[in-house]
Design a protein around this motif. Sequence first.
Motif, mmCIF file in Angstrom:
data_model
loop_
_atom_site.group_PDB
_atom_site.id
_atom_site.type_symbol
_atom_site.label_atom_id
_atom_site.label_comp_id
_atom_site.label_asym_id
_atom_site.label_seq_id
_atom_site.Cartn_x
_atom_site.Cartn_y
_atom_site.Cartn_z
ATOM 1 N N SER A 156 53.143 40.143 47.926
ATOM 2 C CA SER A 156 52.078 41.089 48.242
ATOM 3 C C SER A 156 51.466 41.625 46.958
ATOM 4 N N LEU A 157 50.128 41.610 46.879
ATOM 5 C CA LEU A 157 49.383 42.123 45.727
ATOM 6 C C LEU A 157 48.414 43.201 46.181
ATOM 7 N N SER A 158 48.136 44.126 45.297
ATOM 8 C CA SER A 158 47.113 45.136 45.599
ATOM 9 C C SER A 158 46.206 45.306 44.380
ATOM 10 N N SER A 159 44.941 45.566 44.649
ATOM 11 C CA SER A 159 43.954 45.722 43.572
ATOM 12 C C SER A 159 43.882 47.183 43.129
ATOM 13 N N LYS A 160 43.089 47.427 42.089
ATOM 14 C CA LYS A 160 42.800 48.805 41.701
ATOM 15 C C LYS A 160 41.916 49.428 42.787
ATOM 16 N N ALA A 161 41.736 50.731 42.722
ATOM 17 C CA ALA A 161 40.931 51.426 43.722
ATOM 18 C C ALA A 161 39.445 51.260 43.425
ATOM 19 N N PHE A 162 38.669 51.003 44.468
ATOM 20 C CA PHE A 162 37.209 50.887 44.382
ATOM 21 C C PHE A 162 36.598 51.992 45.229
ATOM 22 N N ALA A 163 35.379 52.350 44.872
ATOM 23 C CA ALA A 163 34.647 53.289 45.713
ATOM 24 C C ALA A 163 34.354 52.627 47.054
ATOM 25 N N THR A 164 34.313 53.447 48.106
ATOM 26 C CA THR A 164 34.057 52.918 49.437
ATOM 27 C C THR A 164 32.729 52.164 49.470
ATOM 28 N N ASN A 165 32.782 50.938 50.027
ATOM 29 C CA ASN A 165 31.605 50.066 50.168
ATOM 30 C C ASN A 165 31.049 49.579 48.828
ATOM 31 N N ALA A 166 31.843 49.690 47.764
ATOM 32 C CA ALA A 166 31.379 49.195 46.461
ATOM 33 C C ALA A 166 31.465 47.675 46.421
ATOM 34 N N THR A 167 30.591 47.043 45.620
ATOM 35 C CA THR A 167 30.680 45.596 45.416
ATOM 36 C C THR A 167 31.683 45.336 44.302
ATOM 37 N N LEU B 73 42.060 46.300 47.861
ATOM 38 C CA LEU B 73 42.253 45.036 48.562
ATOM 39 C C LEU B 73 43.727 44.666 48.446
ATOM 40 N N VAL B 74 44.378 44.460 49.600
ATOM 41 C CA VAL B 74 45.787 44.066 49.634
ATOM 42 C C VAL B 74 45.855 42.644 50.175
ATOM 43 N N ILE B 75 46.515 41.773 49.429
ATOM 44 C CA ILE B 75 46.644 40.367 49.840
ATOM 45 C C ILE B 75 48.125 40.012 49.878
ATOM 46 N N ARG B 76 48.559 39.413 50.961
ATOM 47 C CA ARG B 76 49.956 38.999 51.064
ATOM 48 C C ARG B 76 50.046 37.584 51.629
ATOM 49 N N SER B 77 51.183 36.938 51.371
ATOM 50 C CA SER B 77 51.408 35.590 51.912
ATOM 51 C C SER B 77 51.441 35.647 53.428
ATOM 52 N N LYS B 78 50.888 34.631 54.044
ATOM 53 C CA LYS B 78 50.927 34.556 55.499
ATOM 54 C C LYS B 78 52.360 34.346 55.987
ATOM 55 N N ASP B 79 53.145 33.556 55.246
ATOM 56 C CA ASP B 79 54.530 33.259 55.616
ATOM 57 C C ASP B 79 55.477 33.802 54.559
ATOM 58 N N THR B 80 56.691 34.156 54.995
ATOM 59 C CA THR B 80 57.711 34.619 54.068
ATOM 60 C C THR B 80 58.332 33.428 53.333
ATOM 61 N N GLY B 81 59.147 33.730 52.325
ATOM 62 C CA GLY B 81 59.854 32.669 51.605
ATOM 63 C C GLY B 81 59.329 32.477 50.203
ATOM 64 N N GLU B 82 60.239 32.159 49.287
ATOM 65 C CA GLU B 82 59.876 32.040 47.873
ATOM 66 C C GLU B 82 58.876 30.920 47.603
ATOM 67 N N ALA B 83 58.813 29.913 48.499
ATOM 68 C CA ALA B 83 57.862 28.802 48.297
ATOM 69 C C ALA B 83 56.455 29.190 48.718
ATOM 70 N N ASN B 84 56.291 30.378 49.277
ATOM 71 C CA ASN B 84 54.977 30.805 49.774
ATOM 72 C C ASN B 84 54.382 31.925 48.925
ATOM 73 N N MET C 204 45.587 42.433 39.405
ATOM 74 C CA MET C 204 46.171 42.973 40.633
ATOM 75 C C MET C 204 47.648 43.248 40.383
ATOM 76 N N THR C 205 48.200 44.164 41.148
ATOM 77 C CA THR C 205 49.596 44.561 40.995
ATOM 78 C C THR C 205 50.457 43.889 42.060
ATOM 79 N N GLN C 206 51.573 43.282 41.643
ATOM 80 C CA GLN C 206 52.486 42.694 42.621
ATOM 81 C C GLN C 206 53.412 43.787 43.167
ATOM 82 N N ASN C 207 53.318 44.016 44.478
ATOM 83 C CA ASN C 207 54.155 45.028 45.128
ATOM 84 C C ASN C 207 55.430 44.439 45.695
#
Length: 474
Positions: A108-119, A185-196, A229-232
């Motif tokens: 799971s990764l998370s980005s820095k904070a952006f203003a709402t609706n910012a590009t 923006l938070v992005i995580r693997s769809k599946d668990t496991g070290e190969a993912n 991005m930061t790995q959580n």
Amino acid sequence: MASITSTGLGSGLDVESIVTKLVAIEKQPITDLQSRTSTIQTQISAYGKIQSAFSTLRDAAAKLSNPTTWAALTATSSDPTMATVTAGNGSGAGSYALNVTNLASPQSLSSKAFATNATVGSGSMTIELGQWSADNSTFTSKDGATPVSITISATDTLANVRDKINSSGAGVLASVVTDANGSRLVIRSKDTGEANGFRISTADDDGSNGDANGLSALAYDPTASIGSMTQNTKAANAQLTINGLAISSATNNIESAVDGLTINLLKPGTSTVSVGQDKDSVKKAINDFVTSYNSLMTLMRDNTKYDDSNKTAGTLQGDSTAVGLQSQLRNITASGSSLGGAFSRLSDLGLDIGAAGTITVNDAKLTSALGSMSDLKNLFMGVDPTDPNNNGLASRWRSFADQVTGFDGQITTRTAGLQSNVTSNNKRVDELNDRADAYEKRVRAQYTALDTQMAKLNDMSSYVSKLTSMLGSG
């Protein structure tokens, strides 16, 4: 001479009433036949209900004579908050020590904070699945996985980027999380496991792919010293032991470690998994049969009994087929079997047959009998190769139900005979109606002729009376 316009006017007789009563007498056999037909149809309906009840009994008996019922296993965990367990085909009775040190997790990764609706900038981002080394210094691409490139335009907000990632099929899931500091923006693997695990590289239109500005703010690739991005959470396998055997699993659903056993890990800890025969399902199958048996016996008793207090007879009272079926079923149930070892009759299990023929269940006694599952199984589904009448009770109940409801069975044959009587009666009613119609025409013609003749005689009598009076007065 006066003309006659209505039957009876000439004679003074109530001809219509006479004809109606004579025809009613002629039609009495029709009424009797229709009454008998109605009774037969009620009997047919009763047999239909009995056949349906026999089918229900047959299905319940079939379950008790099915090896699968007796082979069913159940599994329990001493700590269901740590792990749940399900026994399936192929699992064996036993006890297993479970020790979970780590759950499988997605990256799971998370980005820095952006203003709402910012590009967030424009360019393209590439997401690649694979496995990180322990210190994230190397990345090994996942076999069979292809890097996915996503084009981001200058007008795309964080929400637009999320939607493009989720529709790309890159093997990750994106979401936007908003707090007091802004949107991330938070992005995580769809599946668990070290190969993912996954890495994200960007081709930023601002010309710099490694800073935290523009689209590169969404990059993550420690092998290139990019960590915008930061790995959580790190992608990891579940680590556990079962009876001391070390197991690593990409998911928290362990299906292949023990044959037929599925273990769902919920948190680290220790638990004991126990697998044994599913006594509850066997008990339910027995109780379900008792319910179907009692329903059938009650239905047959109500239809064949004579209620002395109300002076009323059941629909099938005195019907030899119905009485015979009731007797045969009672005999099978009362006979028992010598194959059951400790149990030879239903009463040994706490299934007591009452005076009305129904079964009462002693739950405590039945529960105790479930402790001798092998003997119990033989009583219900054992096979005696030398004497079919000594087979298990469930096997004989099922066989009997199949026989009586079959194409040439007693119920089918009896119902066909009753239906034949209905058809014959209806044909006879049609014949009698035709005869009654002809009789009515004949009688009505006779009385019409009589009425006409009487009218003539009355007119003649009146004429003679007048003539005599005239002569006497002269």
